[in-house]
Design a protein around this motif. Structure first.
Motif, PDB file in Angstrom:
ATOM      1  N   SER A 195     -18.434  -6.670  12.137  1.00 28.86           N
ATOM      2  CA  SER A 195     -19.537  -5.829  11.352  1.00 28.86           C
ATOM      3  C   SER A 195     -20.630  -6.574  11.049  1.00 28.86           C
ATOM      4  CB  SER A 195     -18.546  -5.637   9.822  1.00 28.86           C
ATOM      5  OG  SER A 195     -18.396  -6.826   9.192  1.00 28.86           O
ATOM      6  N   GLU A 196     -21.582  -6.197  10.357  1.00 30.02           N
ATOM      7  CA  GLU A 196     -22.887  -6.769   9.965  1.00 30.02           C
ATOM      8  C   GLU A 196     -22.638  -7.926   9.030  1.00 30.02           C
ATOM      9  OE1 GLU A 196     -25.825  -4.280   9.183  1.00 30.02           O
ATOM     10  OE2 GLU A 196     -25.673  -2.545  10.426  1.00 30.02           O
ATOM     11  N   HIS A 197     -21.848  -7.742   8.272  1.00 29.92           N
ATOM     12  CA  HIS A 197     -21.316  -8.685   7.115  1.00 29.92           C
ATOM     13  C   HIS A 197     -20.721  -9.922   7.770  1.00 29.92           C
ATOM     14  CE1 HIS A 197     -20.406 -10.669   3.483  1.00 29.92           C
ATOM     15  NE2 HIS A 197     -18.994 -10.634   3.675  1.00 29.92           N
ATOM     16  N   GLU A 198     -19.907  -9.619   8.730  1.00 27.29           N
ATOM     17  CA  GLU A 198     -18.927 -10.763   9.353  1.00 27.29           C
ATOM     18  C   GLU A 198     -20.191 -11.417  10.478  1.00 27.29           C
ATOM     19  OE1 GLU A 198     -14.537  -8.785   9.608  1.00 27.29           O
ATOM     20  OE2 GLU A 198     -16.141  -8.274  11.333  1.00 27.29           O
ATOM     21  N   GLN A 199     -20.940 -10.722  11.194  1.00 32.68           N
ATOM     22  CA  GLN A 199     -21.689 -11.501  11.900  1.00 32.68           C
ATOM     23  C   GLN A 199     -22.845 -12.360  11.120  1.00 32.68           C
ATOM     24  OE1 GLN A 199     -21.876 -11.080  15.093  1.00 32.68           O
ATOM     25  NE2 GLN A 199     -23.175 -12.699  15.127  1.00 32.68           N
ATOM     26  N   ARG A 200     -23.182 -11.819   9.985  1.00 29.70           N
ATOM     27  CA  ARG A 200     -24.250 -12.468   9.378  1.00 29.70           C
ATOM     28  C   ARG A 200     -23.471 -13.981   8.704  1.00 29.70           C
ATOM     29  NH1 ARG A 200     -26.299  -8.817   4.768  1.00 29.70           N
ATOM     30  NH2 ARG A 200     -24.300  -7.823   5.294  1.00 29.70           N
ATOM     31  N   LEU A 201     -22.260 -13.632   8.242  1.00 29.72           N
ATOM     32  CA  LEU A 201     -21.476 -14.925   8.005  1.00 29.72           C
ATOM     33  C   LEU A 201     -21.282 -15.931   8.910  1.00 29.72           C
ATOM     34  CD1 LEU A 201     -18.635 -13.378   5.703  1.00 29.72           C
ATOM     35  CD2 LEU A 201     -20.383 -14.903   4.978  1.00 29.72           C
ATOM     36  N   LEU A 202     -20.964 -15.458  10.278  1.00 29.89           N
ATOM     37  CA  LEU A 202     -20.743 -16.309  11.328  1.00 29.89           C
ATOM     38  C   LEU A 202     -22.193 -16.926  11.718  1.00 29.89           C
ATOM     39  CD1 LEU A 202     -18.772 -17.210  13.367  1.00 29.89           C
ATOM     40  CD2 LEU A 202     -19.735 -14.982  15.037  1.00 29.89           C
ATOM     41  N   ASP A 203     -23.146 -16.091  11.556  1.00 33.09           N
ATOM     42  CA  ASP A 203     -24.453 -16.852  11.956  1.00 33.09           C
ATOM     43  C   ASP A 203     -24.857 -17.829  10.765  1.00 33.09           C
ATOM     44  OD1 ASP A 203     -24.889 -15.257  13.953  1.00 33.09           O
ATOM     45  OD2 ASP A 203     -26.209 -13.862  12.863  1.00 33.09           O
TER      46      ASP A 203
END
Length: 125
Positions: A4-12
């Motif tokens: 998800s967008e939230h998970e991708q931001r956290l990963l980044d």
């Protein structure tokens, strides 16, 4: 399965923090085609391994321990050569960066863990 967008931001954010905390480790963990296994090394290592097996069998057949041991060493060297990656010269972007002390770039998570550890050590008699 896509993130998800939230998970991708956290990963980044985690990736950026890793690069800030320990750039050398982050660079070594980055996937790079330059550091991947070479087909040439795999073929040469396999051929050396096969040659070592043949020398080992020749040593067993002739009942000469020295020849058998030499074959085993050649075989091991072939496997080692085939499974290791070639060393590459560092041409990346980290070559010109100034080195900073280990404690200078610490951020949030590691610093809080170290603070808790120090506090725990101080509380003990």
């Amino acid at each position: 399965m896509a993130l998800s967008e939230h998970e991708q931001r956290l990963l980044d954010q985690l990736e950026q923090q890793l690069h800030a905390d320990d750039p050398k480790f982050a660079h070594s963990m980055a996937s790079s085609t330059r550091r991947s296994m070479s087909t040439r090394r795999l073929v040469i290592g396999s051929l050396v391994t096969i040659a070592g097996i043949l020398v080992l069998l020749a040593g067993i057949g002739s009942q000469l321990i020295v020849v058998g041991v030499a074959g085993f060493i050649v075989m091991g060297a072939g496997v080692y050569f085939a499974t290791t990656k070639a060393k590459t010269v560092e041409t990346g972007h980290t070559a010109g960066l100034p080195s900073k002390p280990a404690s200078a770039g610490r951020s949030g998570f590691m610093s809080s863990l170290e603070d808790k550890w120090e506090e725990r050590k101080r509380d003990q008699p």
